[in-house]
Each structure stands twice: as C-alpha cells, then as structure tokens.
Design an enzyme around this catalytic site. Structure first.
Site: not given
Ligand code: C5P
Length: 223
Positions: A29-32
């Site tokens: 995943g990512n930090r958005s």
C-alpha cells in the site's frame, strides 16, 4: 457565497490509495489519506455538481452530498472509475494508484517455512487508469484531470507526464520530506494541455480543489 458553476454537471473523483493484496491479510500500500480527493468532492458538491467519489482505503468521513463507491485495489478502482466515468462531465484521478501489484494472490495466508529465506516478491504492472480514461473519453468534451507528485524539475516532468497521460489538466505537486502526504495543506502548479500554467500557492487542500474546479468549469463552458 459559492458560485454554483457546476450545477447539472456530474463529476467523478478518485481518492485515497490502493492496496494490492498478497494474501487475505497482507497488501502493498501507500500513505495516501484521501484528503485532497475528499476536498475535491466537498468543493464540487458545494458548487452544485453531482459527485461520485471512488474512495480507496480512506478513513475520512463521507463528504456530504457525494455518492461514495469503495474500491480497494487498482483493478477494482479501474472498474469503478470506468463505470462512473460513462456519464461524467469531468473525471479527476486524485488517488495514489499502485504502479505494480503482486504477480500472484495466495488464497490462504502465506506461511514461513522453517529457516528458509522467503521467495522473492514478483510484481506485475497495474493498468494506468488515468491514461485509459483520457484515451477513452466516455463522452465528448469530457474533462480528464490527473495528479502528479514530482521531486525535481517539477514543470518539465509535469509537462512530459501530461502529454504521456493525454489528460486535459495535470496538478503537479512538489513532494519532499513531510510535504503533501497526510498534510492539511498543499501547493501546486496546474498544467493545461492548452499550454496554460496556473500556480496555486501553499494553502488548504480546499483552496487547491476550488482552483481545479475553476479550470474545469471554464473548459466545460467552452472558455
Ligand atoms: O504515473 P504517475 O503515477 O506519476 O501518475 C499519477 C497520476 O496517474 C495520478 O492522477 C494517478 O491517480 C494516476 N495513475 C493511474 N493509474 C496508475 C498510476 C497512476 O490512474 N496505475
């Protein structure tokens, strides 16, 4: 007061960040957080638009007046965006979409085997949703907007990306330590396929969202 300049328009916005599953419990995943996309949804609704928000793993409360559709992975986000874009006047890809996903999905939780080193993680490319939406233009005159985060040579890289994606507007953020992700504020340059360049000074994400809608509304009005 707010100008209701998007009345009668349907806008579709993606927000948040995709999760690419490895097995039932793990993902890449990512930090958005979804803040910019949710700000776009709130401001579009305030300007009179019918809003579809395709939300990917955001913990933010549903914006008042928006239809919220959930999408977890890039492939789910693509399905939801293509479906919602069919009758949209404008499409904004504010979500952070994973460029790659694990090549295989393990239907059972992946287990460690004794002292063996784990197998290397094989990745495959995800579809470029923005490029596809721009190439498709589900309806004539549909405006397609993308976002890009760049660390250096922001304008040159932004221009190249705008051309590669084929979108009408590209919102380019300069990113670096602690900038943009999870922040309440943003600073950007909005590049237009017509050569225009609109600098948006540092400020709340709502302010940037409203500048984007100004540019979209002008294009929808044929200005
Ligand atoms: O290529 P890059 O990831 O920098 O482009 C960012 C823009 O493209 C964003 O608008 C993002 O939502 C969109 N994107 C996409 N599909 C991908 C990767 C990015 O729509 N697979």
């Amino acid at each position: 007061g707010v100008r209701p300049d998007l009345t009668g328009r349907h806008v579709v916005i993606s927000a948040g960040g995709t999760r690419e599953p490895l097995d039932p419990v793990r993902f890449l995943g990512n930090r958005s957080t979804g803040k910019q996309g949710y700000a776009l949804a709130r401001t579009a609704a305030a300007r009179g638009a019918r809003v579809t928000l395709v939300s990917s793993n955001s913990a933010l409360p549903d914006p008042a007046g928006a239809d919220v559709v959930r999408a977890d992975s890039a492939r789910e986000l693509r399905e939801a965006m293509v479906a919602a874009a069919a009758d949209a006047d404008a499409v904004v890809m504010a979500a952070a979409v994973a460029d790659f996903r694990p090549a295989t999905y393990a239907p059972g939780k992946i287990k460690k085997k004794g002292q063996e080193a784990p197998a290397p993680l094989e990745l495959v490319r995800n579809p470029d949703i923005l490029a596809e939406l721009a190439a498709r233009r589900a309806r004539p005159g549909q405006i397609v907007v993308g976002f890009a985060a760049e660390t250096d040579d922001v304008l040159a890289h932004g221009r190249a990306k705008l051309a590669a994606k084929g979108c009408d507007l590209l919102v380019v953020n300069e990113v670096g330590a602690s900038k943009t992700f999870g922040s309440e504020e943003n600073e950007a340059v909005v590049l237009g396929a017509d050569g225009s360049e609109t600098a948006v000074p540092h400020g709340p994400k709502e302010g940037l969202a409203d500048r984007v809608w100004d540019l979209v509304a002008a294009r929808l009005a044929g200005e």
